[in-house]
Design a protein around this motif. Structure first.
Motif, PDB file in Angstrom:
ATOM      1  N   GLY A  32       0.495  -1.138   0.532  1.00 35.10           N
ATOM      2  CA  GLY A  32       0.368  -0.084  -0.040  1.00 35.10           C
ATOM      3  C   GLY A  32       0.507   1.429   0.005  1.00 35.10           C
ATOM      4  N   TRP A  33       0.238   2.489  -0.184  1.00 39.68           N
ATOM      5  CA  TRP A  33       0.798   3.106  -0.167  1.00 39.68           C
ATOM      6  C   TRP A  33       0.306   4.116   1.170  1.00 39.68           C
ATOM      7  CZ3 TRP A  33       4.599   5.868  -1.893  1.00 39.68           C
ATOM      8  CH2 TRP A  33       5.330   5.289  -3.066  1.00 39.68           C
ATOM      9  N   PHE A  34       1.065   4.934   1.938  1.00 40.23           N
ATOM     10  CA  PHE A  34       0.769   6.151   2.980  1.00 40.23           C
ATOM     11  C   PHE A  34       1.388   7.105   2.898  1.00 40.23           C
ATOM     12  CE2 PHE A  34      -1.012   2.488   5.767  1.00 40.23           C
ATOM     13  CZ  PHE A  34      -0.335   1.145   4.476  1.00 40.23           C
ATOM     14  N   ARG A  35       0.705   8.155   3.649  1.00 45.24           N
ATOM     15  CA  ARG A  35       1.013   9.104   3.926  1.00 45.24           C
ATOM     16  C   ARG A  35       0.948  10.149   5.406  1.00 45.24           C
ATOM     17  NH1 ARG A  35      -3.360  13.118   0.103  1.00 45.24           N
ATOM     18  NH2 ARG A  35      -5.143  12.780   1.988  1.00 45.24           N
TER      19      ARG A  35
ATOM     20  N   GLU B 211      -3.186   5.538   5.776  1.00 39.10           N
ATOM     21  CA  GLU B 211      -3.203   4.761   4.508  1.00 39.10           C
ATOM     22  C   GLU B 211      -4.347   5.897   3.443  1.00 39.10           C
ATOM     23  OE1 GLU B 211      -4.859   1.060   5.192  1.00 39.10           O
ATOM     24  OE2 GLU B 211      -6.365   1.719   3.201  1.00 39.10           O
ATOM     25  N   VAL B 212      -3.238   5.183   2.221  1.00 38.07           N
ATOM     26  CA  VAL B 212      -3.156   6.069   0.832  1.00 38.07           C
ATOM     27  C   VAL B 212      -4.585   5.648   0.306  1.00 38.07           C
ATOM     28  CG1 VAL B 212      -3.023   7.527  -1.263  1.00 38.07           C
ATOM     29  CG2 VAL B 212      -2.307   7.849   1.140  1.00 38.07           C
ATOM     30  N   ALA B 213      -4.013   3.815  -0.094  1.00 36.92           N
ATOM     31  CA  ALA B 213      -4.530   3.306  -0.813  1.00 36.92           C
ATOM     32  C   ALA B 213      -4.037   1.702  -0.457  1.00 36.92           C
ATOM     33  CB  ALA B 213      -4.209   3.338  -2.447  1.00 36.92           C
ATOM     34  N   LYS B 214      -4.292   0.606  -0.365  1.00 36.21           N
ATOM     35  CA  LYS B 214      -3.917  -0.627  -0.721  1.00 36.21           C
ATOM     36  C   LYS B 214      -4.649  -1.669  -1.304  1.00 36.21           C
ATOM     37  CE  LYS B 214      -6.391  -1.715   3.686  1.00 36.21           C
ATOM     38  NZ  LYS B 214      -6.474  -2.257   4.881  1.00 36.21           N
ATOM     39  N   ILE B 215      -3.511  -3.132  -1.410  1.00 34.36           N
ATOM     40  CA  ILE B 215      -4.118  -4.241  -2.053  1.00 34.36           C
ATOM     41  C   ILE B 215      -4.109  -5.316  -1.512  1.00 34.36           C
ATOM     42  CG2 ILE B 215      -1.891  -4.536  -3.387  1.00 34.36           C
ATOM     43  CD1 ILE B 215      -3.798  -5.474  -5.350  1.00 34.36           C
ATOM     44  N   ASN B 216      -5.300  -5.982  -1.221  1.00 32.78           N
ATOM     45  CA  ASN B 216      -5.044  -6.843  -0.190  1.00 32.78           C
ATOM     46  C   ASN B 216      -4.854  -8.280  -0.659  1.00 32.78           C
ATOM     47  OD1 ASN B 216      -7.068  -7.727  -1.254  1.00 32.78           O
ATOM     48  ND2 ASN B 216      -9.097  -7.264   0.054  1.00 32.78           N
ATOM     49  N   THR B 217      -4.707  -9.240   0.185  1.00 31.86           N
ATOM     50  CA  THR B 217      -4.549 -10.803  -0.091  1.00 31.86           C
ATOM     51  C   THR B 217      -5.434 -11.126  -1.382  1.00 31.86           C
ATOM     52  OG1 THR B 217      -5.865 -11.888   1.587  1.00 31.86           O
ATOM     53  CG2 THR B 217      -4.145 -11.080   2.372  1.00 31.86           C
ATOM     54  N   TYR B 218      -6.884 -10.375  -1.395  1.00 32.55           N
ATOM     55  CA  TYR B 218      -7.386 -11.369  -2.615  1.00 32.55           C
ATOM     56  C   TYR B 218      -7.634 -10.351  -4.128  1.00 32.55           C
ATOM     57  CZ  TYR B 218      -8.898 -13.718   1.025  1.00 32.55           C
ATOM     58  OH  TYR B 218      -9.181 -14.744   2.488  1.00 32.55           O
ATOM     59  N   GLY B 219      -7.098  -8.914  -3.769  1.00 25.98           N
ATOM     60  CA  GLY B 219      -6.621  -8.325  -4.760  1.00 25.98           C
ATOM     61  C   GLY B 219      -7.201  -7.409  -4.800  1.00 25.98           C
ATOM     62  N   LYS B 220      -8.171  -6.832  -4.311  1.00 21.27           N
ATOM     63  CA  LYS B 220      -8.806  -6.038  -3.900  1.00 21.27           C
ATOM     64  C   LYS B 220      -8.446  -4.134  -3.560  1.00 21.27           C
ATOM     65  CE  LYS B 220     -13.533  -3.882  -1.453  1.00 21.27           C
ATOM     66  NZ  LYS B 220     -13.616  -3.549  -2.526  1.00 21.27           N
ATOM     67  N   ILE B 221      -8.400  -4.086  -4.696  1.00 19.84           N
ATOM     68  CA  ILE B 221      -7.635  -2.411  -3.861  1.00 19.84           C
ATOM     69  C   ILE B 221      -8.917  -0.928  -3.795  1.00 19.84           C
ATOM     70  CG2 ILE B 221      -6.730  -0.364  -4.563  1.00 19.84           C
ATOM     71  CD1 ILE B 221      -5.548  -1.624  -7.208  1.00 19.84           C
ATOM     72  N   SER B 222      -8.719  -0.574  -1.466  1.00 21.22           N
ATOM     73  CA  SER B 222      -9.370   0.397  -1.003  1.00 21.22           C
ATOM     74  C   SER B 222      -8.260   1.853  -1.229  1.00 21.22           C
ATOM     75  CB  SER B 222      -9.106  -0.233   0.447  1.00 21.22           C
ATOM     76  OG  SER B 222      -7.750  -0.473   0.590  1.00 21.22           O
ATOM     77  N   TYR B 223      -9.236   2.310  -1.366  1.00 21.45           N
ATOM     78  CA  TYR B 223      -8.633   3.975  -1.166  1.00 21.45           C
ATOM     79  C   TYR B 223      -9.524   4.664   0.060  1.00 21.45           C
ATOM     80  CZ  TYR B 223      -7.845   3.635  -5.645  1.00 21.45           C
ATOM     81  OH  TYR B 223      -7.018   2.494  -7.097  1.00 21.45           O
ATOM     82  N   GLY B 224      -8.312   5.603   0.236  1.00 22.96           N
ATOM     83  CA  GLY B 224      -8.550   6.522   1.961  1.00 22.96           C
ATOM     84  C   GLY B 224      -9.567   7.501   1.533  1.00 22.96           C
ATOM     85  N   ASP B 225     -10.505   7.676   2.047  1.00 22.02           N
ATOM     86  CA  ASP B 225     -11.840   8.831   1.257  1.00 22.02           C
ATOM     87  C   ASP B 225     -11.105  10.373   1.145  1.00 22.02           C
ATOM     88  OD1 ASP B 225     -14.181   7.440   4.743  1.00 22.02           O
ATOM     89  OD2 ASP B 225     -13.269   6.825   3.341  1.00 22.02           O
ATOM     90  N   SER B 226     -10.462  10.468   1.677  1.00 23.17           N
ATOM     91  CA  SER B 226      -9.625  11.919   0.957  1.00 23.17           C
ATOM     92  C   SER B 226      -9.304  11.783  -0.312  1.00 23.17           C
ATOM     93  CB  SER B 226      -8.773  12.059   1.801  1.00 23.17           C
ATOM     94  OG  SER B 226      -7.819  11.304   2.151  1.00 23.17           O
ATOM     95  N   VAL B 227      -8.942  10.631  -0.639  1.00 26.14           N
ATOM     96  CA  VAL B 227      -8.314  10.275  -2.069  1.00 26.14           C
ATOM     97  C   VAL B 227      -9.057   9.595  -3.303  1.00 26.14           C
ATOM     98  CG1 VAL B 227      -5.989  10.681  -0.888  1.00 26.14           C
ATOM     99  CG2 VAL B 227      -7.235   8.492  -1.792  1.00 26.14           C
ATOM    100  N   GLU B 228     -10.532   9.351  -2.492  1.00 23.50           N
ATOM    101  CA  GLU B 228     -10.872   8.370  -3.597  1.00 23.50           C
ATOM    102  C   GLU B 228     -11.882   8.654  -4.948  1.00 23.50           C
ATOM    103  OE1 GLU B 228     -12.930   5.342  -2.014  1.00 23.50           O
ATOM    104  OE2 GLU B 228     -13.154   4.711  -4.612  1.00 23.50           O
ATOM    105  N   GLY B 229     -11.039   8.587  -6.050  1.00 22.94           N
ATOM    106  CA  GLY B 229     -11.853   9.589  -7.376  1.00 22.94           C
ATOM    107  C   GLY B 229     -11.249  10.104  -7.871  1.00 22.94           C
ATOM    108  N   ARG B 230      -9.935  10.081  -6.835  1.00 22.83           N
ATOM    109  CA  ARG B 230      -8.970  10.952  -7.804  1.00 22.83           C
ATOM    110  C   ARG B 230      -6.978  10.735  -7.940  1.00 22.83           C
ATOM    111  NH1 ARG B 230      -6.700  15.557  -4.618  1.00 22.83           N
ATOM    112  NH2 ARG B 230      -7.282  14.797  -2.779  1.00 22.83           N
TER     113      ARG B 230
END
Length: 125
Positions: free
Chosen positions: A35-38, A47-66
């Protein structure tokens, strides 16, 4: 211990774009979550964004969509494309890796504990 190799970052005006890259040399889909963190001065690492064990990507609320997080398994590279940047996105950005563990047949990320050296992102208004 694996060393994460970060590149990218820099200074940009608000509304601009930057791309960060992280190479995880011994990455496979069964070894690490990445993942990326800041972290901004005086604040906790977030946390900014990360990929989990199943390949699912999630984003922090403040960066979602950007921001867009992507993985290239062949080159073991994890990119963070950052668009529509805002001054509040200014921070030190870190690539992180979490070993994948198993419990009763279920894979999970066992905590982010491996970090890159960080790369500075500065967004001016």
């Amino acid at each position: 211990q694996v060393q994460l190799l970060e590149s990218g970052g820099g200074s940009v005006q608000a509304g601009g774009s930057l791309k960060l890259s992280c190479v995880v040399p011994d990455y496979t889909i069964s070894t690490y979550c990445v993942g990326w963190f800041r972290q901004a001065p005086g604040e906790e690492r977030a946390e900014v964004a990360k990929i989990n064990t199943y390949g699912k990507i999630s984003y922090g609320d403040s960066v979602e969509g950007r921001f867009t997080f992507s993985r290239d398994i062949a080159t073991k590279t994890f990119d963070l494309q950052m668009d529509s940047l805002k001054p509040e996105d200014s921070a030190m950005y870190y690539c992180g890796a979490a070993p994948i563990s198993q419990y009763r047949g279920v894979s999970y990320c066992a905590g982010f504990q491996i970090w890159g050296q960080g790369t500075q992102v500065s967004v001016s208004s």
